[in-house]
Design a protein around this motif. Structure first.
Motif, short mmCIF file in Angstrom:
data_model
loop_
_atom_site.label_atom_id
_atom_site.label_comp_id
_atom_site.label_asym_id
_atom_site.label_seq_id
_atom_site.Cartn_x
_atom_site.Cartn_y
_atom_site.Cartn_z
N HIS A 464 71.72 41.59 1.25
CA HIS A 464 71.48 42.72 2.56
C HIS A 464 70.14 43.74 2.13
O HIS A 464 70.78 44.41 0.22
N THR A 476 66.44 44.74 5.61
CA THR A 476 66.25 43.16 5.69
C THR A 476 67.89 42.61 6.38
O THR A 476 68.41 42.73 5.31
N HIS A 478 70.05 39.70 5.33
CA HIS A 478 70.63 38.41 4.62
C HIS A 478 71.61 37.42 5.22
O HIS A 478 72.28 38.03 5.32
N ASP A 487 63.44 35.75 3.34
CA ASP A 487 64.11 37.21 4.93
C ASP A 487 62.85 38.09 5.12
O ASP A 487 62.16 38.25 4.93
#
Length: 732
Positions: A464, A476, A478, A487
């Motif tokens: 992330h 984002t 993940h 992603d």
């Protein structure tokens, strides 16, 4: 002739709460009663735009060093040392990043710590050390607490300075009370003998991390409060936040997180159980607040409150680790097992007590993170935005107000040193120091609207990612196993959209592209790379690396799971030579785990028993013959047949005395509690033997554990079988 006395240097206290979301405190909009924490806010400042990493160890590394977590080697929790190929995830603070305690120690401060450390590799948490990364080696004169990420509030795994100790033998024991007792003890000694010497106290509670455990009267204080459910509670908190000025005037409340059901659609059983979880969390927090109140009273009674800077933060947002239904068994979460409402409801009265490791469901976690989305572990604001309260009477001009400058955990220690007029040393113990990555926030103490000295900050946790720059955030989420370049990044103009409600990636594609490029630039600069999303790797085992045979002796201190032999997804044997003087000799030979899960071998009523607790499902094997008086060898062998299933056999003097097929064994961790030889020290694995401890009354020569088959590999070996368990891939 008179002599002028030099003015005493200011004291410093860090108070760190665990898994407390942005809205959980009364002064941040909660209905939970936290009057003592609220008094800190009334006499100091609340910051509404303060960030941390979305996980405990990395935040603590940032806080204590003033540097980014990956740069100092703590990019994730420290139980697993990821090995030399991942220098950013070694589970210990680099010697090139001295802690605030080390710096203050060099400048004449007394330094004390109580509570959660979580900055030592798991393989170094045993009582044999090495001790290089324990608190005393990182600048603290005294320490009392627990070394790893969590412990039982009623039966904790306690360390005093550099050795393990048992909890105080008192009725109604609770860890939070014990930590404040020892904080006060340390400061009482200090003020009695060296009153003019400044002190630094780092008090890190286990609360509010699970297990949520607190005496029943605190839970009962919240009877009826949560019956209206999480949707209504979130709205009420948000309204209070608006009234308090904790959120900017144009803030909007985000929608429910994906997967969270509307409260009105829940069954009566779900509501009943979920309400009890949240009542327990609330009571736990109020109890924690009372302990903070005891410390504040002590400081006031000893004329220290006006000359002490107090910093109170949470290490990350509210936790999603209770999953959708909540949890009464923490081992379930760590093994990817969802507990059903039907399974938990019969145990509802145990929640908060010593036989339940409770954690609330995700719906309440989002309430804790109001007005934001997502949770601890995620790089959205729900994981990274937390309360920050600073009380510093000599320096703050307008106590009781709110500050809105964006800052990060790395900025606290530089602020403290700036306030104290102390320069960070270029060299500590012969090691050249990396510069601070944090900047001072001191000007915000007297200038409410001064621009932030921080202009950019990256975030990363198990794939992330996010980056903040001057009022914009690219972020984002993940998914494990997905290539990082696939992603989907989102964009938020948080200067106008504080809660990250509106993704404007399509409207500002160039801005998003610019921020993604900046993230990679910052990631390179601060040692975030290489990225990896595999939290359950084997890791590096330090002095245990490569061992397949372990010999333990009676009298050994409690051994944390992180330092114990890894028998999950493996075949193994346990061999224990013993001597019984009489047929009355009985007790535990070896135990690993607690009431949530684990295994134990014990003798009771002349028979040897093996039990394996798979998150509430108990497999028990009783010997077909009594154990003879005199010398004998008790052994158990487990042969894995496919991934998590296998067959166990029990032997006495090499004669098979029982066999047991176990269709499910734990894939990742046996228990959050560790191993004992000759007794079961903390909480019992088995309900079938008396407590406490059930020590073996005969003699144990040793206990030998052999790993007969390598459990799994970090990389795909030739002709391996690829197995995926809850989005985590193993090669067998």
């Amino acid at each position: 002739m008179t002599h002028s006395r030099e003015k005493k240097q200011m004291n410093v206290i860090y108070i760190v709460l665990d898994d407390v979301g942005y809205s959980a405190l009364g002064c941040y909009g909660s209905e939970i009663k936290t009057p003592h924490i609220d008094s800190l806010a009334s006499n100091g400042l609340r910051y509404n735009n303060f960030t941390v990493t979305p996980l405990c160890s990395p935040t603590r590394a940032c806080l204590l060093t003033g540097r980014n977590c990956h740069s100092v080697g703590v990019g994730v929790i420290t139980e697993i040392d990821w090995g030399p190929e991942y220098p950013n995830k070694r589970g210990k603070i680099s010697d090139a990043a001295a802690t605030l305690a080390q710096i203050l120690q060099l400048n004449g401060f007394a330094t004390y710590m109580t509570g959660k450390w979580h900055l030592v590799p798991g393989h170094e948490s045993a009582s044999s050390g090495p001790f290089d990364n324990w608190p005393l080696a990182k600048g603290f004169d005294r320490y009392y607490g627990f070394l790893l990420g969590m412990t039982d509030q009623y039966s904790p795994d306690l360390v005093y300075d550099n050795h393990r100790v048992e909890k105080p033998k008192e009725e109604n024991y609770h860890l939070s009370e014990d930590l404040v007792d020892h904080s006060i003890d340390f400061l009482t000694d200090h003020l009695s003998v060296t009153p003019n010497r400044p002190f630094f106290l780092y008090l890190a509670f286990g609360a509010q991390h699970e297990p949520h455990q607190v005496p029943k009267p605190y839970i009962e204080r919240y009877d009826g409060i949560y019956d209206k459910g999480w949707d209504e509670l979130r709205k009420e908190r948000f309204a209070r936040q608006q009234k308090l000025g904790i959120v900017p005037p144009n803030t909007e409340l985000v929608d429910r997180n994906p997967g969270i059901k509307a409260w009105d659609t829940l069954t009566d059983d779900e509501k009943k159980l979920f309400v009890k979880f949240q009542q327990t969390y609330a009571g736990f927090l109020t109890h924690t607040d009372e302990q903070i109140g005891r410390l504040l009273t002590f400081l006031n009674d000893h004329n220290q409150l006006e000359n002490t800077m107090i910093v109170l933060i949470s290490d990350n947002g509210g936790s999603q680790e209770g999953n959708w239904n909540g949890s009464i068994n923490d081992t379930a979460y760590f093994n990817g097992i969802e507990e059903s409402v039907a399974e938990m409801l019969p145990h509802i009265d145990e929640i908060g007590g010593p036989s339940s490791s409770a954690n609330y469901p995700k719906g309440w976690a989002q309430v804790a993170n109001t007005p934001f989305k997502f949770y601890k572990q995620d790089t959205f604001y729900g994981g990274t935005h937390v309360p920050l309260i600073i009380q510093c009477p000599p320096a703050i001009s307008d106590p009781g107000t709110v500050r809105s400058q964006f800052y990060h955990a790395i900025d606290i220690t530089p602020t403290v040193l700036d306030l104290l007029g102390i320069q960070a040393p270029p060299m500590v113990d012969g090691v050249l120091q990396m510069p601070f990555h944090g900047v001072s926030m001191r000007d915000t103490f007297t200038k409410p609207t001064v621009p932030s000295n921080r202009h950019v900050q990256y975030f990363e946790m198990l794939g992330h990612r996010a980056i903040w720059q001057e009022g914009w955030v690219a972020v984002t989420y993940h998914t494990d196993g997905t290539p990082f370049d696939q992603d989907q990044w989102e964009l938020y103009h948080v200067e106008r959209d504080f809660s990250q409600k509106y993704n404007v990636a399509k409207a500002y594609p160039e801005k998003l592209k610019e921020l993604i490029a900046l993230w990679w630039e910052q990631a390179t600069k601060y040692d975030v790379l290489p990225l990896d999303d595999h939290p359950y790797r084997k890791g590096y085992e330090g002095l245990q690396e490569g061992r397949t045979m372990f010999t333990f002796y009676p009298g050994m201190a409690h051994l944390p799971t992180a330092a114990a032999p890894k028998i999950t997804l493996a075949s193994y044997s346990i061999t224990i030579p013993i001597f019984r003087s009489t047929s009355a000799d009985q007790g535990v030979l070896l135990a690993h785990g607690n009431f949530s899960s684990g295994y134990t071998i014990y003798i009771k009523d002349n028979y040897v028993f093996y039990e394996y607790d798979y998150v509430g499902t108990v497999y028990q094997l009783k010997s077909s013959k009594p154990v003879p008086v005199g010398a004998s060898v008790v052994s158990f062998e487990f042969r894995r047949e496919l991934l998590m299933k296998g067959r166990g056999k029990l032997y006495v003097n090499d004669e098979e005395v029982g066999t047991l097929f176990m269709p499910r064994t734990l894939p990742f961790t046996i228990s959050v509690e560790g191993m004992d030889v000759g007794q079961d020290r903390l909480t019992p694995v088995s309900k079938h033997y008396p407590t406490p401890h059930f020590p073996f009354t005969g003699k144990i020569e040793k206990a030998v554990i052999k790993i007969l088959e390598a459990p799994f590999s970090k990389t795909p070996p030739a002709q391996s079988i690829r197995v995926q368990v809850n989005e985590t891939v193993f090669y067998l």
